[in-house]
Design a protein around this motif. Structure first.
Motif, PDB file in Angstrom:
ATOM      1  N   SER A   1     -29.330 -56.607  69.507  1.00 44.71           N
ATOM      2  CA  SER A   1     -27.713 -56.515  69.887  1.00 44.71           C
ATOM      3  C   SER A   1     -27.301 -58.357  69.964  1.00 44.71           C
ATOM      4  CB  SER A   1     -27.451 -56.084  71.007  1.00 44.71           C
ATOM      5  OG  SER A   1     -27.781 -54.814  71.176  1.00 44.71           O
ATOM      6  N   PRO A   2     -26.366 -58.658  68.983  1.00 47.53           N
ATOM      7  CA  PRO A   2     -25.861 -59.975  69.028  1.00 47.53           C
ATOM      8  C   PRO A   2     -25.264 -60.529  70.498  1.00 47.53           C
ATOM      9  CG  PRO A   2     -24.147 -58.488  68.059  1.00 47.53           C
ATOM     10  CD  PRO A   2     -25.366 -57.568  68.249  1.00 47.53           C
ATOM     11  N   GLN A   3     -25.237 -61.751  70.640  1.00 45.16           N
ATOM     12  CA  GLN A   3     -24.708 -62.262  71.997  1.00 45.16           C
ATOM     13  C   GLN A   3     -23.392 -62.291  71.890  1.00 45.16           C
ATOM     14  OE1 GLN A   3     -26.797 -65.721  74.139  1.00 45.16           O
ATOM     15  NE2 GLN A   3     -25.160 -66.816  72.978  1.00 45.16           N
ATOM     16  N   LYS A   4     -22.671 -61.723  73.003  1.00 46.21           N
ATOM     17  CA  LYS A   4     -21.159 -62.093  72.899  1.00 46.21           C
ATOM     18  C   LYS A   4     -20.910 -62.739  74.307  1.00 46.21           C
ATOM     19  CE  LYS A   4     -19.965 -58.131  70.163  1.00 46.21           C
ATOM     20  NZ  LYS A   4     -19.175 -56.750  70.019  1.00 46.21           N
ATOM     21  N   ILE A   5     -19.493 -62.922  74.350  1.00 47.79           N
ATOM     22  CA  ILE A   5     -18.914 -63.586  75.620  1.00 47.79           C
ATOM     23  C   ILE A   5     -17.917 -62.893  76.229  1.00 47.79           C
ATOM     24  CG2 ILE A   5     -17.636 -65.535  76.638  1.00 47.79           C
ATOM     25  CD1 ILE A   5     -19.245 -65.902  73.265  1.00 47.79           C
ATOM     26  N   LEU A   6     -18.367 -62.447  77.677  1.00 47.84           N
ATOM     27  CA  LEU A   6     -17.442 -61.753  78.408  1.00 47.84           C
ATOM     28  C   LEU A   6     -16.674 -62.561  79.427  1.00 47.84           C
ATOM     29  CD1 LEU A   6     -18.022 -58.137  79.985  1.00 47.84           C
ATOM     30  CD2 LEU A   6     -17.339 -60.156  81.579  1.00 47.84           C
ATOM     31  N   ILE A   7     -15.292 -62.306  79.361  1.00 49.27           N
ATOM     32  CA  ILE A   7     -14.436 -63.237  80.327  1.00 49.27           C
ATOM     33  C   ILE A   7     -13.554 -62.168  81.289  1.00 49.27           C
ATOM     34  CG2 ILE A   7     -12.722 -64.942  80.402  1.00 49.27           C
ATOM     35  CD1 ILE A   7     -13.368 -65.898  77.404  1.00 49.27           C
TER      36      ILE A   7
ATOM     37  N   ARG B   1     -29.111 -50.854  65.169  1.00 45.31           N
ATOM     38  CA  ARG B   1     -28.427 -51.745  64.744  1.00 45.31           C
ATOM     39  C   ARG B   1     -26.853 -51.394  64.925  1.00 45.31           C
ATOM     40  NH1 ARG B   1     -32.792 -52.777  61.741  1.00 45.31           N
ATOM     41  NH2 ARG B   1     -33.194 -55.023  61.221  1.00 45.31           N
ATOM     42  N   LEU B   2     -26.762 -50.270  65.601  1.00 46.58           N
ATOM     43  CA  LEU B   2     -25.483 -49.621  65.890  1.00 46.58           C
ATOM     44  C   LEU B   2     -24.977 -50.003  67.181  1.00 46.58           C
ATOM     45  CD1 LEU B   2     -25.884 -46.047  64.328  1.00 46.58           C
ATOM     46  CD2 LEU B   2     -24.879 -47.890  63.364  1.00 46.58           C
TER      47      LEU B   2
ATOM     48  N   SER C   1     -17.752 -45.386  56.061  1.00 46.28           N
ATOM     49  CA  SER C   1     -18.148 -44.592  55.256  1.00 46.28           C
ATOM     50  C   SER C   1     -19.828 -44.589  55.613  1.00 46.28           C
ATOM     51  CB  SER C   1     -18.486 -45.543  53.882  1.00 46.28           C
ATOM     52  OG  SER C   1     -17.206 -45.581  53.325  1.00 46.28           O
ATOM     53  N   ILE C   2     -20.581 -45.671  56.249  1.00 47.53           N
ATOM     54  CA  ILE C   2     -21.733 -45.476  56.879  1.00 47.53           C
ATOM     55  C   ILE C   2     -21.937 -44.430  57.820  1.00 47.53           C
ATOM     56  CG2 ILE C   2     -23.432 -46.561  58.072  1.00 47.53           C
ATOM     57  CD1 ILE C   2     -22.470 -49.319  56.970  1.00 47.53           C
ATOM     58  N   TYR C   3     -20.763 -44.307  58.717  1.00 49.09           N
ATOM     59  CA  TYR C   3     -20.884 -43.299  59.947  1.00 49.09           C
ATOM     60  C   TYR C   3     -20.961 -41.624  59.154  1.00 49.09           C
ATOM     61  CZ  TYR C   3     -20.367 -46.710  63.752  1.00 49.09           C
ATOM     62  OH  TYR C   3     -20.351 -47.583  64.632  1.00 49.09           O
ATOM     63  N   PHE C   4     -20.014 -41.723  58.088  1.00 51.47           N
ATOM     64  CA  PHE C   4     -19.809 -40.317  57.530  1.00 51.47           C
ATOM     65  C   PHE C   4     -21.391 -40.076  56.923  1.00 51.47           C
ATOM     66  CE2 PHE C   4     -19.030 -37.986  53.739  1.00 51.47           C
ATOM     67  CZ  PHE C   4     -18.402 -36.807  54.290  1.00 51.47           C
ATOM     68  N   TYR C   5     -21.903 -41.040  56.358  1.00 49.20           N
ATOM     69  CA  TYR C   5     -23.089 -40.684  55.737  1.00 49.20           C
ATOM     70  C   TYR C   5     -24.179 -40.193  56.883  1.00 49.20           C
ATOM     71  CZ  TYR C   5     -27.638 -41.528  53.451  1.00 49.20           C
ATOM     72  OH  TYR C   5     -28.849 -41.320  52.901  1.00 49.20           O
ATOM     73  N   LEU C   6     -24.126 -41.356  57.791  1.00 49.05           N
ATOM     74  CA  LEU C   6     -25.161 -40.765  59.125  1.00 49.05           C
ATOM     75  C   LEU C   6     -24.849 -39.281  59.628  1.00 49.05           C
ATOM     76  CD1 LEU C   6     -25.383 -44.116  60.853  1.00 49.05           C
ATOM     77  CD2 LEU C   6     -27.095 -42.990  59.599  1.00 49.05           C
TER      78      LEU C   6
END
Length: 369
Positions: free
Chosen positions: A69-75, A36-37, A4-9
């Protein structure tokens, strides 16, 4: 909700082509929303208009987006094929089913030797000695020219003073005047200059050979390696171990003494924004943190620990043991939880912290592999 957010944007951005930006939606609000995307969505939006492309591709927007951007873990996994998985921290301890595996476009000789702002530094450990900067989020890469130094260790980090990414190449063995590949040259590559430049290296005793034991760790503007004296001798004496440092702003090498007892120390990392090392002895592992020029033991394990990553929650550590297990250890409660779905079928080559970013969007080339 996200659809819905993408459609609005898309509706809003479509209207922007009929009106000027101040009449419809101010640039400040666009930046506030768009930073934030995820990168893949931003690449789609950048193709809608020239004004959006200009905003999204600007260095300031990329910088803000990376910071948020949030921190993530790449394996990186190896089975019959090489692939990687990307995990959000909140879902890391849950079953890995439903997490898609993505092809790792480089062969098994490539090691992930550094991660900074969404860019992975890959080093070809074969005779080719290639170095590549790669952003898996947008599939962009930067192939570095061949380094003049052969048989080297790599360090990668960001210099906020010059606003530049730098790669440092130091010899695996240096000093002593004996042994294959021993040299005292060192080089630094800066993205803005686009070339390798020779730099000074710490002088060593003519009777001693030194060797680099660890991958690098980037913390507080400097790179850090564990180094041992008389590396090419048959001595098992660990007294000669220390940490070699390199300041990315001043290009000056330094030395930090290891804590005592340092036992066998081969891993340097970052915990709570501070330098940390892992010392091993038989089935014991002590994790030391350096604050205000002094070391203190903060964690003790009754098993061999080969790697530790600090998660966003300062109480949680991702612990990798020599028993091939991945665990989340809560330092506040002492509770441990072994990660579900990570078994011996898939060998885990590299585990790094990263963010999904737009870095290399303006300097890299598309990775079509």
């Amino acid at each position: 909700m996200l659809k819905s957010i993408y459609f609005y944007l898309f509706h809003i951005l479509g209207k922007m082509q009929e009106y000027t930006m101040p009449e419809y939606l101010c640039e400040v609000l666009i930046v506030e929303i768009f930073t934030r995307l995820p990168p893949k969505s931003l690449l789609r939006f950048s193709s809608l208009s020239k004004s959006l492309y200009s905003i999204i591709c600007s260095p300031n927007f990329i910088r803000i987006h990376t910071f948020r951007s949030p921190q993530k873990i790449l394996i990186r996994h190896t089975n019959r094929e090489i692939f990687y998985t990307l995990h959000s921290e909140e879902h890391l301890a849950s079953c890995t089913s439903g997490i898609s595996a993505t092809n790792f476009p480089y062969n098994s000789y490539y090691w992930i030797v550094g991660s900074c702002n969404g860019i992975l530094c890959l080093y070809d450990n074969s005779d080719e000695n290639h170095v590549i900067l790669w952003n898996p989020s947008i599939r962009r890469k930067l192939n570095l020219p061949i380094c003049p130094l052969r048989c080297f260790q790599i360090g990668f980090g960001f210099d906020p003073i010059t606003d530049d990414y730098k790669i440092v190449s130091i010899p695996k063995y240096y000093g002593g005047g004996r042994g294959r590949g021993i040299t005292q040259s060192s080089f630094v590559y800066t993205m803005k200059k686009g070339c390798w430049c020779e730099i000074g290296f710490p002088s060593s005793s003519s009777s001693s050979a030194y060797g680099v034991l660890s991958f690098t760790c980037f913390v507080n503007g400097a790179l850090h390696w564990v180094v041992v004296k008389d590396y090419l001798t048959d001595s098992n004496d660990d007294v000669g171990r220390y940490i070699l440092t390199f300041d990315l702003s001043t290009h000056v090498f330094g030395m930090i003494s290891l804590p005592e007892p340092n036992w066998e120390t081969r891993h340097v990392t970052t915990i709570q924004d501070s330098l940390a090392v892992i010392s091993l002895k038989h089935d014991q592992s002590w994790i030391w943190i350096r604050r205000e020029a002094s070391w203190s033991v903060v964690y003790k394990f009754v098993e061999g620990v080969m790697g530790v990553l600090q998660l966003s929650n300062n109480y949680d550590l991702l612990v990798r043991t020599y028993g091939k297990t991945l665990q989340i250890y809560n330092s506040k409660t002492g509770a441990r939880s072994e990660l579900v779905g990570f078994n011996d079928v898939f060998y885990r080559d590299d585990i790094v912290l990263c963010v999904e970013s737009l870095q290399l969007l303006d300097t890299g080339i598309p990775d079509l592999s």
